[in-house]
Scaffold this motif. Structure first.
Motif, PDB file in Angstrom:
ATOM      1  N   ASP A   1       0.856  -1.187   0.000  1.00  0.00           N
ATOM      2  CA  ASP A   1       0.000   0.000   0.000  1.00  0.00           C
ATOM      3  C   ASP A   1       0.889   1.233   0.000  1.00  0.00           C
ATOM      4  N   CYS A   2       0.678   2.108  -0.968  1.00  0.00           N
ATOM      5  CA  CYS A   2       1.455   3.347  -0.994  1.00  0.00           C
ATOM      6  C   CYS A   2       1.083   4.261   0.177  1.00  0.00           C
ATOM      7  N   HIS A   3       1.927   5.211   0.462  1.00  0.00           N
ATOM      8  CA  HIS A   3       1.628   6.223   1.473  1.00  0.00           C
ATOM      9  C   HIS A   3       0.300   6.903   1.126  1.00  0.00           C
ATOM     10  N   GLY A   4      -0.518   7.115   2.147  1.00  0.00           N
ATOM     11  CA  GLY A   4      -1.805   7.766   1.923  1.00  0.00           C
ATOM     12  C   GLY A   4      -2.876   6.848   1.385  1.00  0.00           C
ATOM     13  N   HIS A   5      -2.550   5.567   1.280  1.00  0.00           N
ATOM     14  CA  HIS A   5      -3.490   4.581   0.755  1.00  0.00           C
ATOM     15  C   HIS A   5      -3.634   3.419   1.737  1.00  0.00           C
ATOM     16  N   GLY A   6      -4.827   2.830   1.781  1.00  0.00           N
ATOM     17  CA  GLY A   6      -5.030   1.638   2.585  1.00  0.00           C
ATOM     18  C   GLY A   6      -4.609   1.837   4.027  1.00  0.00           C
ATOM     19  N   LYS A   7      -3.827   0.869   4.522  1.00  0.00           N
ATOM     20  CA  LYS A   7      -3.414   0.880   5.921  1.00  0.00           C
ATOM     21  C   LYS A   7      -1.992   1.406   6.115  1.00  0.00           C
ATOM     22  N   SER A   8      -1.382   1.918   5.064  1.00  0.00           N
ATOM     23  CA  SER A   8      -0.066   2.554   5.209  1.00  0.00           C
ATOM     24  C   SER A   8      -0.228   3.946   5.806  1.00  0.00           C
ATOM     25  N   SER A   9       0.880   4.532   6.247  1.00  0.00           N
ATOM     26  CA  SER A   9       0.840   5.849   6.894  1.00  0.00           C
ATOM     27  C   SER A   9       0.196   6.903   6.002  1.00  0.00           C
ATOM     28  N   HIS A  10      -0.682   7.688   6.593  1.00  0.00           N
ATOM     29  CA  HIS A  10      -1.277   8.839   5.920  1.00  0.00           C
ATOM     30  C   HIS A  10      -0.576  10.074   6.476  1.00  0.00           C
ATOM     31  N   ASP A  11       0.464  10.474   5.793  1.00  0.00           N
ATOM     32  CA  ASP A  11       1.303  11.582   6.254  1.00  0.00           C
ATOM     33  C   ASP A  11       1.635  12.450   5.057  1.00  0.00           C
ATOM     34  N   VAL A  12       1.018  13.622   4.984  1.00  0.00           N
ATOM     35  CA  VAL A  12       1.157  14.483   3.812  1.00  0.00           C
ATOM     36  C   VAL A  12       2.605  14.890   3.561  1.00  0.00           C
ATOM     37  N   MET A  13       3.442  14.874   4.598  1.00  0.00           N
ATOM     38  CA  MET A  13       4.850  15.229   4.422  1.00  0.00           C
ATOM     39  C   MET A  13       5.595  14.203   3.571  1.00  0.00           C
ATOM     40  N   LYS A  14       5.008  13.022   3.421  1.00  0.00           N
ATOM     41  CA  LYS A  14       5.630  11.957   2.644  1.00  0.00           C
ATOM     42  C   LYS A  14       5.114  11.895   1.206  1.00  0.00           C
ATOM     43  N   TYR A  15       4.191  12.778   0.845  1.00  0.00           N
ATOM     44  CA  TYR A  15       3.543  12.661  -0.447  1.00  0.00           C
ATOM     45  C   TYR A  15       4.341  13.336  -1.559  1.00  0.00           C
ATOM     46  N   THR A  16       5.542  12.846  -1.773  1.00  0.00           N
ATOM     47  CA  THR A  16       6.333  13.209  -2.947  1.00  0.00           C
ATOM     48  C   THR A  16       6.942  11.932  -3.494  1.00  0.00           C
ATOM     49  N   ALA A  17       7.222  11.931  -4.784  1.00  0.00           N
ATOM     50  CA  ALA A  17       7.807  10.744  -5.400  1.00  0.00           C
ATOM     51  C   ALA A  17       9.146  10.406  -4.764  1.00  0.00           C
ATOM     52  N   VAL A  18       9.939  11.435  -4.486  1.00  0.00           N
ATOM     53  CA  VAL A  18      11.269  11.205  -3.925  1.00  0.00           C
ATOM     54  C   VAL A  18      11.179  10.577  -2.541  1.00  0.00           C
ATOM     55  N   SER A  19      10.317  11.106  -1.673  1.00  0.00           N
ATOM     56  CA  SER A  19      10.173  10.557  -0.319  1.00  0.00           C
ATOM     57  C   SER A  19       9.644   9.133  -0.354  1.00  0.00           C
ATOM     58  N   MET A  20       8.651   8.894  -1.189  1.00  0.00           N
ATOM     59  CA  MET A  20       8.081   7.558  -1.291  1.00  0.00           C
ATOM     60  C   MET A  20       9.104   6.572  -1.849  1.00  0.00           C
ATOM     61  N   GLY A  21       9.855   7.017  -2.850  1.00  0.00           N
ATOM     62  CA  GLY A  21      10.879   6.155  -3.418  1.00  0.00           C
ATOM     63  C   GLY A  21      11.931   5.764  -2.389  1.00  0.00           C
ATOM     64  N   GLN A  22      12.312   6.712  -1.541  1.00  0.00           N
ATOM     65  CA  GLN A  22      13.292   6.424  -0.498  1.00  0.00           C
ATOM     66  C   GLN A  22      12.742   5.406   0.503  1.00  0.00           C
ATOM     67  N   ASP A  23      11.468   5.557   0.862  1.00  0.00           N
ATOM     68  CA  ASP A  23      10.858   4.611   1.804  1.00  0.00           C
ATOM     69  C   ASP A  23      10.737   3.216   1.192  1.00  0.00           C
ATOM     70  N   PHE A  24      10.376   3.152  -0.066  1.00  0.00           N
ATOM     71  CA  PHE A  24      10.264   1.850  -0.721  1.00  0.00           C
ATOM     72  C   PHE A  24      11.635   1.196  -0.868  1.00  0.00           C
ATOM     73  N   LEU A  25      12.652   2.005  -1.074  1.00  0.00           N
ATOM     74  CA  LEU A  25      14.003   1.473  -1.119  1.00  0.00           C
ATOM     75  C   LEU A  25      14.394   0.899   0.239  1.00  0.00           C
ATOM     76  N   GLY A  26      14.022   1.609   1.310  1.00  0.00           N
ATOM     77  CA  GLY A  26      14.253   1.092   2.657  1.00  0.00           C
ATOM     78  C   GLY A  26      13.494  -0.196   2.896  1.00  0.00           C
ATOM     79  N   PHE A  27      12.289  -0.290   2.353  1.00  0.00           N
ATOM     80  CA  PHE A  27      11.490  -1.507   2.465  1.00  0.00           C
ATOM     81  C   PHE A  27      12.190  -2.672   1.759  1.00  0.00           C
ATOM     82  N   ILE A  28      12.745  -2.408   0.581  1.00  0.00           N
ATOM     83  CA  ILE A  28      13.466  -3.453  -0.166  1.00  0.00           C
ATOM     84  C   ILE A  28      14.671  -3.934   0.638  1.00  0.00           C
ATOM     85  N   LYS A  29      15.437  -3.002   1.166  1.00  0.00           N
ATOM     86  CA  LYS A  29      16.673  -3.358   1.865  1.00  0.00           C
ATOM     87  C   LYS A  29      16.393  -4.070   3.192  1.00  0.00           C
TER      88      LYS A  29
END
Length: 348
Positions: free
Chosen positions: A96-124
């Motif tokens: 679930d992307c940020h702001g969707h479903g049960k993932s964090s709803h945090d407007v400060m994270k709603y940029t492609a760059v921030s989301m990409g960094q978090d998904f990279l952290g998820f992969i690692k």
């Protein structure tokens, strides 16, 4: 007598058809999700070091890791039609992307760059190995961003109808998604008369406006349904489910996420051309059919011209065009599965 029997048989057949039609429209999402969990998927949550919570479904380990990133206003469940078969070839993580479903709803994270960094952290830190990443729509932009900036963590990338070059505010003014989503969300947030966005959308939808007076009928049905089923996904027995599937997860969607596309803030720090040109991995770009309305509005994610641009910017990219609407994995699950299986074999 024969005529009477014929009329009775026809009436019974029509009643059966109507019952099946209505039942499918009201329950179309249940069986795929049931099959998904039966295939061994489990819904989980991961908390990153920065506090972000990412909700996801993980399947059994039957191959290379595959990260699926859904499109805007969807959830991981939108992949349910393809997850059971994909799990036969991959170790699937549908997020679930940020702001969707049960993932964090945090407007400060709603940029492609921030989301990409978090998904990279998820992969690692959660997946723990390089992945094939497949993203749909705006999720495709995120998939491209990850592949371009962290090639050591990515085995290959599948871009499912991403709206490159038709996605920033100045590029979208004459597109379906602008008129039927971002503009409506912005207008909804600017008024106070209607509290329920699903109701507001159905009453003001560009799509339903194409059907004349039918919009008022559907809007009335929507109000009645939401009054009787507060917080429940909209389903109308007489409306083909594919026509309102886009509303099914709206109650779990943060409208501030859509607003960042209206303002353009989601794209801060993202250069579309550089992102695509920096992908040096095996890649597939899946393009849905290009359709224009009678009013000249682009109904597709990309024009043919911009699709060619996407294809040309990615080194050694494979482009596949499918006669489908935008949500290819939902509308054409078998074709999407075949592409993903072939891609898995290509990576080996």
């Amino acid at each position: 007598m024969i005529l009477l029997l014929s009329l009775i048989v026809m009436g019974v057949a029509f009643a059966i058809f109507l019952f099946i039609y209505a039942y499918n429209n009201l329950h179309y999402d249940k069986k795929p999700l049931k099959r998904t969990f039966h295939a061994g998927f489990e819904e989980k949550q991961a908390r990153l070091d920065n506090g972000t919570v990412l909700n996801y479904a993980e399947g059994p380990d039957h191959g290379p890791a595959l990260l699926l990133i859904h499109g805007q206003s969807m959830q991981w469940e939108d992949y349910a039609r393809v997850l059971p078969k994909l799990s036969m070839y991959y170790h699937v993580f549908a997020i679930d992307c940020h702001g969707h479903g049960k993932s964090s709803h945090d407007v400060m994270k709603y940029t492609a760059v921030s989301m990409g960094q978090d998904f990279l952290g998820f992969i690692k830190n959660i997946i723990g190995e390089p992945v094939i990443v497949s993203g749909h729509s705006s999720g495709g932009i995120l998939a491209a961003l990850i592949a371009a900036n962290a090639p050591e963590e990515v085995l290959g990338v599948v871009l499912e109808d991403p709206p490159f070059f038709n996605v920033e505010p100045e590029e979208m003014q004459n597109t379906f998604v602008w008129k039927d989503s971002f503009e409506i969300v912005h207008n909804f947030k600017s008024q106070t008369e209607v509290d329920d966005y699903v109701e507001y959308y159905m009453e003001n939808s560009y799509f339903w406006g194409l059907f004349g007076n039918l919009r008022s009928i559907v809007a009335k049905s929507t109000r009645n349904y939401r009054e009787k089923h507060p917080g429940k996904a909209l389903k109308l027995w007489y409306v083909p489910y594919a026509w309102i599937h886009g509303t099914i997860y709206l109650d779990n969607f943060d409208l501030d996420f859509a607003e960042t596309f209206y303002t353009g803030s989601w794209f801060e720090g993202l250069n579309q051309e550089e992102t695509l040109a920096n992908i040096k991995l095996p890649s597939v770009y899946i393009k849905a059919a290009t359709i224009y309305g009678k009013d000249g509005v682009l109904y597709a994610a990309n024009s043919d011209e911009n699709a060619k641009k996407v294809h040309s910017l990615i080194e050694d990219n494979e482009m596949i065009t499918i006669k489908s609407g935008h949500d290819i994995h939902f509308e054409k699950p078998d074709e999407f599965i075949n592409i993903m299986v072939n891609f898995s074999n290509r990576i080996k």
